[in-house]
Design an enzyme around this catalytic site. Structure first.
Site, mmCIF file in Angstrom:
data_model
loop_
_atom_site.group_PDB
_atom_site.id
_atom_site.type_symbol
_atom_site.label_atom_id
_atom_site.label_comp_id
_atom_site.label_asym_id
_atom_site.label_seq_id
_atom_site.Cartn_x
_atom_site.Cartn_y
_atom_site.Cartn_z
ATOM 1 N N GLU A 35 7.637 22.478 3.268
ATOM 2 C CA GLU A 35 8.128 21.227 3.870
ATOM 3 C C GLU A 35 9.279 21.578 4.798
ATOM 4 O OE1 GLU A 35 7.471 17.693 3.928
ATOM 5 O OE2 GLU A 35 9.043 18.028 5.418
ATOM 6 N N CYS A 43 7.965 7.963 3.642
ATOM 7 C CA CYS A 43 8.185 6.781 2.799
ATOM 8 C C CYS A 43 9.554 6.819 2.148
ATOM 9 C CB CYS A 43 7.085 6.692 1.744
ATOM 10 S SG CYS A 43 7.428 5.453 0.492
ATOM 11 N N CYS A 48 9.447 3.352 4.015
ATOM 12 C CA CYS A 48 9.363 2.201 3.098
ATOM 13 C C CYS A 48 10.609 1.990 2.257
ATOM 14 C CB CYS A 48 8.191 2.368 2.129
ATOM 15 S SG CYS A 48 6.783 3.253 2.779
ATOM 16 N N LYS A 51 13.922 1.261 4.226
ATOM 17 C CA LYS A 51 13.658 -0.013 4.926
ATOM 18 C C LYS A 51 13.778 -1.199 3.964
ATOM 19 C CE LYS A 51 10.083 -1.811 4.486
ATOM 20 N NZ LYS A 51 8.791 -1.474 5.001
ATOM 21 N N ALA A 176 4.776 -4.997 18.128
ATOM 22 C CA ALA A 176 4.807 -6.226 17.333
ATOM 23 C C ALA A 176 4.021 -6.046 16.042
ATOM 24 C CB ALA A 176 4.243 -7.391 18.150
ATOM 25 N N TYR A 178 4.002 -3.776 12.104
ATOM 26 C CA TYR A 178 4.796 -3.750 10.865
ATOM 27 C C TYR A 178 6.276 -3.461 11.157
ATOM 28 C CZ TYR A 178 0.693 -3.268 7.745
ATOM 29 O OH TYR A 178 -0.455 -3.470 7.037
ATOM 30 N N GLU A 182 9.514 -5.974 10.884
ATOM 31 C CA GLU A 182 10.464 -5.727 9.791
ATOM 32 C C GLU A 182 11.869 -5.485 10.337
ATOM 33 O OE1 GLU A 182 7.311 -4.134 6.446
ATOM 34 O OE2 GLU A 182 8.505 -2.638 7.478
ATOM 35 N N ARG A 199 2.738 -5.412 24.234
ATOM 36 C CA ARG A 199 1.801 -5.266 25.358
ATOM 37 C C ARG A 199 0.708 -6.341 25.335
ATOM 38 N NH1 ARG A 199 -1.762 0.025 23.414
ATOM 39 N NH2 ARG A 199 -2.379 -0.864 21.432
ATOM 40 N N GLY A 263 3.440 2.116 16.948
ATOM 41 C CA GLY A 263 2.409 2.862 16.238
ATOM 42 C C GLY A 263 2.853 4.265 15.860
ATOM 43 N N THR A 312 1.500 4.269 2.069
ATOM 44 C CA THR A 312 1.902 5.222 1.033
ATOM 45 C C THR A 312 0.988 5.208 -0.200
ATOM 46 O OG1 THR A 312 4.189 5.143 1.736
ATOM 47 C CG2 THR A 312 3.805 5.816 -0.534
ATOM 48 N N ALA A 342 1.564 -5.614 2.789
ATOM 49 C CA ALA A 342 2.655 -6.570 2.999
ATOM 50 C C ALA A 342 3.474 -6.165 4.206
ATOM 51 C CB ALA A 342 3.555 -6.617 1.764
ATOM 52 N N HIS A 437 4.818 -23.327 -14.073
ATOM 53 C CA HIS A 437 5.552 -24.360 -13.340
ATOM 54 C C HIS A 437 7.037 -24.330 -13.678
ATOM 55 C CE1 HIS A 437 6.009 -28.116 -11.214
ATOM 56 N NE2 HIS A 437 6.681 -28.584 -12.240
ATOM 57 N N GLU A 442 2.338 -20.852 -8.319
ATOM 58 C CA GLU A 442 1.395 -21.793 -8.914
ATOM 59 C C GLU A 442 0.491 -22.415 -7.840
ATOM 60 O OE1 GLU A 442 2.926 -25.606 -10.527
ATOM 61 O OE2 GLU A 442 4.863 -25.017 -9.674
HETATM 62 P P1 NDP Z 1 1.476 -0.969 14.083
HETATM 63 O O1 NDP Z 1 0.154 -0.360 14.267
HETATM 64 O O2 NDP Z 1 1.697 -1.895 12.965
HETATM 65 O O3 NDP Z 1 1.890 -1.741 15.402
HETATM 66 C C1 NDP Z 1 1.951 -1.078 16.626
HETATM 67 C C2 NDP Z 1 2.413 -2.050 17.686
HETATM 68 O O4 NDP Z 1 2.671 -1.314 18.872
HETATM 69 C C3 NDP Z 1 1.376 -3.081 18.020
HETATM 70 O O5 NDP Z 1 2.014 -4.280 18.316
HETATM 71 C C4 NDP Z 1 0.690 -2.490 19.244
HETATM 72 O O6 NDP Z 1 0.223 -3.476 20.133
HETATM 73 C C5 NDP Z 1 1.828 -1.759 19.920
HETATM 74 N N1 NDP Z 1 1.395 -0.560 20.636
HETATM 75 C C6 NDP Z 1 0.567 0.406 20.206
HETATM 76 N N2 NDP Z 1 0.416 1.351 21.124
HETATM 77 C C7 NDP Z 1 1.170 0.995 22.184
HETATM 78 C C8 NDP Z 1 1.441 1.549 23.459
HETATM 79 N N3 NDP Z 1 0.866 2.677 23.832
HETATM 80 N N4 NDP Z 1 2.274 0.899 24.272
HETATM 81 C C9 NDP Z 1 2.858 -0.268 23.912
HETATM 82 N N5 NDP Z 1 2.634 -0.842 22.714
HETATM 83 C C10 NDP Z 1 1.810 -0.227 21.864
HETATM 84 O O7 NDP Z 1 2.494 0.264 14.045
HETATM 85 P P2 NDP Z 1 3.972 0.448 13.523
HETATM 86 O O8 NDP Z 1 4.571 1.463 14.402
HETATM 87 O O9 NDP Z 1 4.657 -0.847 13.336
HETATM 88 O O10 NDP Z 1 3.725 1.087 12.091
HETATM 89 C C11 NDP Z 1 2.903 2.222 11.940
HETATM 90 C C12 NDP Z 1 2.120 2.151 10.668
HETATM 91 O O11 NDP Z 1 2.979 2.402 9.567
HETATM 92 C C13 NDP Z 1 1.515 0.795 10.386
HETATM 93 O O12 NDP Z 1 0.261 0.656 10.978
HETATM 94 C C14 NDP Z 1 1.428 0.764 8.892
HETATM 95 O O13 NDP Z 1 0.217 1.318 8.500
HETATM 96 C C15 NDP Z 1 2.582 1.650 8.448
HETATM 97 N N6 NDP Z 1 3.714 0.805 7.989
HETATM 98 C C16 NDP Z 1 3.537 0.011 6.909
HETATM 99 C C17 NDP Z 1 4.542 -0.790 6.455
HETATM 100 C C18 NDP Z 1 4.299 -1.660 5.269
HETATM 101 O O14 NDP Z 1 3.351 -1.410 4.535
HETATM 102 N N7 NDP Z 1 5.100 -2.709 5.062
HETATM 103 C C19 NDP Z 1 5.853 -0.813 7.088
HETATM 104 C C20 NDP Z 1 5.931 0.050 8.245
HETATM 105 C C21 NDP Z 1 4.892 0.823 8.671
HETATM 106 P P3 NDP Z 1 -1.224 -4.152 19.992
HETATM 107 O O15 NDP Z 1 -1.131 -5.188 18.932
HETATM 108 O O16 NDP Z 1 -1.468 -4.687 21.322
HETATM 109 O O17 NDP Z 1 -2.158 -3.038 19.632
#
Ligand code: NDP
Length: 448
Positions: A35, A43, A48, A51, A176, A178, A182, A199, A263, A312, A342, A437, A442
């Site tokens: 590592e 995580c 996670c 956060k 927009a 996760y 958050e 986007r 992403g 995770t 979630a 209740h 509920e």
């Molecule tokens: P997400 O996949 O949730 O969201 C990515 C966002 O970025 C979307 O709104 C997407 O737009 C936009 N996007 C993607 N590519 C581009 C680009 N090239 N240019 C501009 N905008 C872009 O990713 P996150 O980064 O928020 O999180 C990554 C992953 O980590 C999640 O998918 C999830 O699996 C995991 N995660 C889980 C959490 C939880 O369980 N609570 C918390 C945090 C992360 P569009 O909608 O148009 O595709």
């Protein structure tokens, strides 16, 4: 003499790698892990766990406000970010220690350095030392993807968000999903002016539309701004240290911090995978079969580097199934059906199974039940925030195929409800259960 130094060499000690290594060792395998960062992975160290602690910390902003309506005289409160940050990082250190201890107590040898595959069954550590193993597991996770606009290096990602010196006054969050939603909630509760740009014209793609609409509406009410169909085009640093973000379809915006939450991409580069013939898809993910085996017989991969479901608990299950299959003589596959999830936004969202739209596209006929209510606590607190629960049923069988919630504690409620959905229970089964209740949950047995 054994043919190899180890039975298993794992690259990456995150959720999937630690579980796989620990269980393989318990099955009698001689295991080593490399590592390059800290034991625990995304995580625990920069995802996670810290956060969620920030989400708790942020929510006090509302709780303290609400408490006044419950009769508490609260003097003017101040918030000390550095104290919260350091306390959170202190707990991350504790968990990092626990994860390390778990590996050590299972006799797993840890190399605190980068490793790459340099030949059949062979890895080379950054020190130059070579090790051989019968099986190699890649569990290197993923990293934030940052769109390549000029000035993108002036922005940060979630990795850095945990270490800020101060809460920025104005934050632009790109994305927009996760992480964006958050952190929008976290920064907003801490008093920052948050603008979220995406986007496309929607947030949280994949979640049920009604919940996404509700989150958008509540977030706007809380003061978060949204700009849709907006992609960052250029970021410039101004003399006063602020940043001007130019974007498509909207005026430029001046902020103090830009957070990219666009992403995550699999960490599959620089591992020597191509040299030994491991197939990788167009997104950089290692292609694996249902037992997490790659195109090379002795190389396996689990977790985000395979880009199956980036969560995770899924990585942990993949690690467990891999170890049981390869070292425990118990072939096991992971069931990806009905994975609950979630979003720890303010308020949080939780979901399992099909959205209404998915059900309409998949099933012959669909029945929807909803409850749109103002939680009791919010009524007394004069907080005009409504919760929304939606149940999606197969109209022919009465089976619950999806459950979606936005509201206080939705993720906590979902874990139990997801068992019923996963078990294939019907709306009648939910209705046959007497309500607890007065609770918010509920509503699940009273849906109309
Ligand atoms: P997400 O996949 O949730 O969201 C990515 C966002 O970025 C979307 O709104 C997407 O737009 C936009 N996007 C993607 N590519 C581009 C680009 N090239 N240019 C501009 N905008 C872009 O990713 P996150 O980064 O928020 O999180 C990554 C992953 O980590 C999640 O998918 C999830 O699996 C995991 N995660 C889980 C959490 C939880 O369980 N609570 C918390 C945090 C992360 P569009 O909608 O148009 O595709």
């Amino acid at each position: 003499m054994a043919e190899y130094d180890y039975d298993l060499f794992t690259i990456g000690a995150g959720s999937g790698g630690v579980r796989a290594s620990r269980v393989a060792s318990a099955h009698g395998a001689r295991v080593a892990v490399a590592e390059e960062h800290r034991i625990g992975g995304t995580c625990v160290i920069r995802g996670c766990v810290p956060k969620k602690m920030l989400v708790y910390g942020a929510h006090f902003a509302e709780d303290l406000e609400d408490a006044r309506h419950f009769g508490w005289e609260i003097p003017e409160c101040t918030f000390d970010w550095v104290k919260l940050r350091d306390n959170v990082m202190g707990d991350v250190d504790r968990l990092n220690g626990l994860y390390t201890q778990t590996l050590e107590s299972h006799g797993v040898e840890i190399y605190h350095e980068r490793a790459r595959i340099t030949g059949p069954h062979e890895v080379t550590l950054s020190s130059g030392e070579k090790k051989t193993a019968r099986v190699i597991l890649i569990a290197t996770g993923a990293r934030p993807h940052v769109p390549g606009c000029p000035g993108h290096e002036l922005g940060i990602t979630s990795n850095e968000a945990f270490h800020l010196d101060a809460i920025p006054k104005r934050v632009l969050i790109a994305g927009a999903g996760y992480i964006a939603n958050e952190f929008a909630g976290i920064f907003n509760e801490f008093g920052a002016k948050v603008t979220l740009i995406n986007r496309s014209d929607q947030l949280l793609r994949g979640y049920d539309e009604s919940l996404r609409d509700r989150l958008l509406q509540i977030s706007i009410m809380k003061g978060i701004d949204f700009r849709f169909n907006a992609e960052s085009r250029k970021i410039e640093k101004n003399d006063d240290g602020s940043l001007t973000v130019h974007m498509t379809n909207h005026d430029p915006l001046v902020v103090d911090c830009v957070l990219f939450a666009t992403g995550r991409i699999p960490n599959s580069e620089g591992l020597g995978l191509e040299d030994v013939g491991v197939d990788i898809d167009e997104k950089g993910a290692i292609k694996v079969d249902e037992h997490s085996k790659s195109s090379v017989d002795y190389i396996y991969a689990v977790g985000d580097v395979t880009n199956r479901v980036q969560l995770t608990p899924v990585a942990i299950r993949e690690g467990q199934a891999f170890a049981d299959t390869v070292f425990g003589d118990k072939p096991t596959t992971v069931d990806y059906h009905c994975i609950p999830s979630a979003v720890f936004s303010h308020p949080p969202i939780a979901a399992v199974g099909m959205t209404e739209a998915e059900a309409n596209n998949t099933l012959g006929s669909v029945k929807i039940y909803t409850s749109d209510f103002r939680p009791m606590k919010n009524v007394v607190a004069h907080r005009n925030e409504r919760a929304l629960y939606k149940m999606v049923c197969d109209a022919e069988t009465d089976r619950v195929v999806g459950l979606h919630m936005i509201g206080p504690e939705a993720p906590e409620i979902m874990q139990a409800a997801a068992i019923a959905v996963k078990a294939g229970l019907t709306k009648a089964d939910f209705d046959a259960t007497v309500a607890v209740h007065p609770t918010m949950s509920e509503e699940l047995v009273l849906l109309k």
